[in-house]
Scaffold this motif. Structure first.
Motif, mmCIF file in Angstrom:
data_model
loop_
_atom_site.group_PDB
_atom_site.id
_atom_site.type_symbol
_atom_site.label_atom_id
_atom_site.label_comp_id
_atom_site.label_asym_id
_atom_site.label_seq_id
_atom_site.Cartn_x
_atom_site.Cartn_y
_atom_site.Cartn_z
ATOM 1 N N PRO A 80 9.744 -5.960 -9.585
ATOM 2 C CA PRO A 80 8.327 -5.776 -9.874
ATOM 3 C C PRO A 80 7.908 -4.299 -9.783
ATOM 4 N N GLU A 81 7.056 -3.943 -10.719
ATOM 5 C CA GLU A 81 6.587 -2.555 -10.824
ATOM 6 C C GLU A 81 5.157 -2.452 -10.285
ATOM 7 N N ILE A 82 4.842 -1.318 -9.670
ATOM 8 C CA ILE A 82 3.470 -1.064 -9.191
ATOM 9 C C ILE A 82 2.699 -0.393 -10.325
ATOM 10 N N THR A 83 1.550 -0.968 -10.640
ATOM 11 C CA THR A 83 0.686 -0.365 -11.680
ATOM 12 C C THR A 83 -0.745 -0.320 -11.142
ATOM 13 N N MET A 84 -1.543 0.546 -11.719
ATOM 14 C CA MET A 84 -2.975 0.576 -11.373
ATOM 15 C C MET A 84 -3.727 1.316 -12.466
ATOM 16 N N ASP B 73 3.844 9.115 -13.531
ATOM 17 C CA ASP B 73 4.830 9.000 -14.615
ATOM 18 C C ASP B 73 6.155 8.386 -14.175
ATOM 19 N N LYS B 74 6.268 8.077 -12.900
ATOM 20 C CA LYS B 74 7.530 7.491 -12.435
ATOM 21 C C LYS B 74 7.389 5.965 -12.333
ATOM 22 N N LEU B 75 8.532 5.303 -12.481
ATOM 23 C CA LEU B 75 8.563 3.861 -12.268
ATOM 24 C C LEU B 75 8.651 3.636 -10.755
ATOM 25 N N VAL B 76 7.668 2.912 -10.202
ATOM 26 C CA VAL B 76 7.692 2.622 -8.760
ATOM 27 C C VAL B 76 7.922 1.123 -8.575
ATOM 28 N N LEU B 77 8.996 0.801 -7.882
ATOM 29 C CA LEU B 77 9.383 -0.601 -7.695
ATOM 30 C C LEU B 77 9.184 -1.021 -6.240
ATOM 31 N N LEU B 78 8.697 -2.248 -6.045
ATOM 32 C CA LEU B 78 8.588 -2.839 -4.709
ATOM 33 C C LEU B 78 9.420 -4.121 -4.755
ATOM 34 N N PRO B 79 10.442 -4.260 -3.894
ATOM 35 C CA PRO B 79 11.338 -5.422 -4.006
ATOM 36 C C PRO B 79 10.617 -6.766 -3.997
ATOM 37 N N ASP B 80 9.536 -6.896 -3.209
ATOM 38 C CA ASP B 80 8.771 -8.147 -3.215
ATOM 39 C C ASP B 80 7.283 -7.791 -3.277
ATOM 40 N N LEU B 81 6.640 -8.175 -4.385
ATOM 41 C CA LEU B 81 5.220 -7.808 -4.566
ATOM 42 C C LEU B 81 4.308 -8.449 -3.527
ATOM 43 N N ALA B 82 4.780 -9.504 -2.877
ATOM 44 C CA ALA B 82 3.961 -10.166 -1.853
ATOM 45 C C ALA B 82 4.017 -9.444 -0.508
ATOM 46 N N ALA B 83 4.790 -8.337 -0.445
ATOM 47 C CA ALA B 83 4.866 -7.572 0.807
ATOM 48 C C ALA B 83 3.569 -6.778 0.978
ATOM 49 N N GLY B 84 2.577 -7.435 1.512
ATOM 50 C CA GLY B 84 1.261 -6.809 1.683
ATOM 51 C C GLY B 84 1.074 -6.269 3.080
ATOM 52 N N PHE C 103 0.831 -1.213 0.000
ATOM 53 C CA PHE C 103 0.000 0.000 0.000
ATOM 54 C C PHE C 103 0.864 1.260 0.000
ATOM 55 N N MET C 104 2.073 1.180 0.528
ATOM 56 C CA MET C 104 2.964 2.357 0.563
ATOM 57 C C MET C 104 3.506 2.640 -0.838
ATOM 58 N N ALA C 105 3.907 1.572 -1.537
ATOM 59 C CA ALA C 105 4.401 1.753 -2.907
ATOM 60 C C ALA C 105 3.266 2.232 -3.807
ATOM 61 N N GLU C 106 2.066 1.711 -3.548
ATOM 62 C CA GLU C 106 0.889 2.128 -4.320
ATOM 63 C C GLU C 106 0.624 3.624 -4.099
ATOM 64 N N THR C 107 0.795 4.066 -2.850
ATOM 65 C CA THR C 107 0.606 5.489 -2.535
ATOM 66 C C THR C 107 1.594 6.334 -3.338
ATOM 67 N N ALA C 108 2.841 5.847 -3.429
ATOM 68 C CA ALA C 108 3.858 6.582 -4.197
ATOM 69 C C ALA C 108 3.441 6.652 -5.668
ATOM 70 N N LYS C 109 2.849 5.583 -6.185
ATOM 71 C CA LYS C 109 2.417 5.565 -7.598
ATOM 72 C C LYS C 109 1.224 6.501 -7.805
ATOM 73 N N ILE C 110 0.310 6.534 -6.825
ATOM 74 C CA ILE C 110 -0.851 7.441 -6.919
ATOM 75 C C ILE C 110 -0.359 8.880 -7.079
ATOM 76 N N LEU C 111 0.713 9.201 -6.361
ATOM 77 C CA LEU C 111 1.249 10.573 -6.387
ATOM 78 C C LEU C 111 2.176 10.812 -7.572
ATOM 79 N N ASN C 112 2.665 9.730 -8.200
ATOM 80 C CA ASN C 112 3.676 9.854 -9.268
ATOM 81 C C ASN C 112 3.358 8.941 -10.456
#
Ligand code: 13P
Ligand code: SF4
Length: 324
Positions: free
Chosen positions: A300-304, A89-100, A78-87
């Motif tokens: 892994p990249e965060i997308t929505m 156009d930027k590539l947002v990476l989360l080292p492990d996508l299972a980190a929920g 959810f933290m990486a997702e928050t960064a993507k919501i705010l950005n």
């Protein structure tokens, strides 16, 4: 919907690791024009290589302000997702996508939509520990740093739904005197602390101050002389005259506490069972190796979807305005 299933580590990639991971990560940081944002609950090595360490509010602000092209989020989904919501156009990476996050998972969008419909005319204030879909259904986002301040700014006659953390919600009710309609979600880590063992520790260490995160249950909070977000706890232990603290939050924060107050003693509050359940299993999925691989592979990249992003951005912006 995103869920917190554990993904197996890709062993085939481990052979590709450079000997000096710190140097390799620094090199990739320059190459990608990347910034590494890390939460206080990350393992010490990750905290040490991060460009910025913070609590959820500080990290959201850092993500909103960065000029980097790539955000490597050493935290949970959810933290990486928050960064993507705010950005977008930027590539947002989360080292492990299972980190929920158990707390985010405790609020599924379909059930929350029905809960909202059952409480018409309520303003929805959601703790940032929720999915982008829940943020998109909310009027204002808050964190543990600003929840009280935000609720205090809402007119007294406006009914409020507070989601998803019932413990933070109850704490906000106590602090503001407001009656909130609470979604019954919780964090597995902050509900694991043993009241009995904390009391025993206080008896064994009579000079120690117990400090706690508001995601803890009332039975634990009542033994704390100070309650605050991770950033607030870190600040408090530096300014308090006490030399010893019993810390009721994820023990990753103790790495910074020891760095910033090296002469003080920090005792992690123990869990009820004989386990390491006071360590967040989701936060700890990120490792230095996975951080390196994420930067190397740009995944892994965060997308929505853009619809969800725009709907989630509005309550995020209201939070940033209201907590400026
Ligand atoms: P803060 O970062 O707001 O202190 O919240 C702690 C937490 O549980 C993050 O997942
Ligand atoms: Fe979620 Fe709790 Fe872990 Fe924070 S500590 S990420 S709230 S499960």
């Amino acid at each position: 919907m995103f869920t917190t299933a554990f993904a197996p580590t890709d062993k085939t990639q481990l052979g590709e690791l450079p000997r000096d991971l710190f140097a390799a990560i620094e090199h990739l940081k320059q190459e990608l024009n990347a910034v590494i944002l890390a939460h206080y609950y990350q393992e010490p090595d990750i905290q040490d290589i991060a460009d910025f360490i913070g609590d959820s509010l500080q990290l959201a602000k850092a993500a909103a302000e960065t000029n980097a092209d790539v955000i490597v989020f050493a935290g949970v989904h959810f933290m990486a997702e928050t960064a993507k919501i705010l950005n977008p156009d930027k590539l947002v990476l989360l080292p492990d996508l299972a980190a929920g996050c158990s707390l985010a998972d405790s609020c599924p969008p379909k059930e929350f939509a029905a809960f909202k419909a059952a409480h018409p005319n309520h303003l929805v204030i959601s703790y940032i520990n929720c999915s982008a879909q829940i943020k998109a259904m909310s009027d204002i986002i808050c964190t543990s740093s600003n929840a009280v301040k935000i609720v205090q700014q809402i007119p007294k006659d406006q009914p409020i739904i507070f989601a998803p953390d019932r413990n933070l919600g109850r704490y906000v009710m106590e602090q503001t005197g407001r009656d909130l309609v609470l979604w019954q979600g919780s964090c597995i880590v902050h509900e694991t602390f043993s009241e009995k063992k904390i009391v025993q520790l206080k008896i064994a260490h009579p000079q120690a101050e117990a400090i706690a995160h508001p995601e803890c249950e009332t039975s634990v909070l009542r033994h704390a002389s100070y309650i605050g977000s991770t950033a607030a706890l870190l600040k408090y232990c530096q300014t308090s005259a006490s030399q010893e603290f019993i810390v009721a939050t994820e023990p990753g924060i103790i790495h910074q506490m020891q760095k910033l107050a090296p002469n003080k003693q920090f005792i992690p509050a123990p869990p009820t069972n004989n386990c390491n359940c006071n360590e967040c299993p989701f936060m700890r999925l990120n490792t230095l190796e996975k951080l390196y691989l994420a930067m190397k592979n740009r995944a892994p990249e965060i997308t929505m979807s853009e619809d969800i992003r725009l709907a989630a951005l509005r309550p995020m912006q209201r939070m940033l305005e209201m907590s400026a």
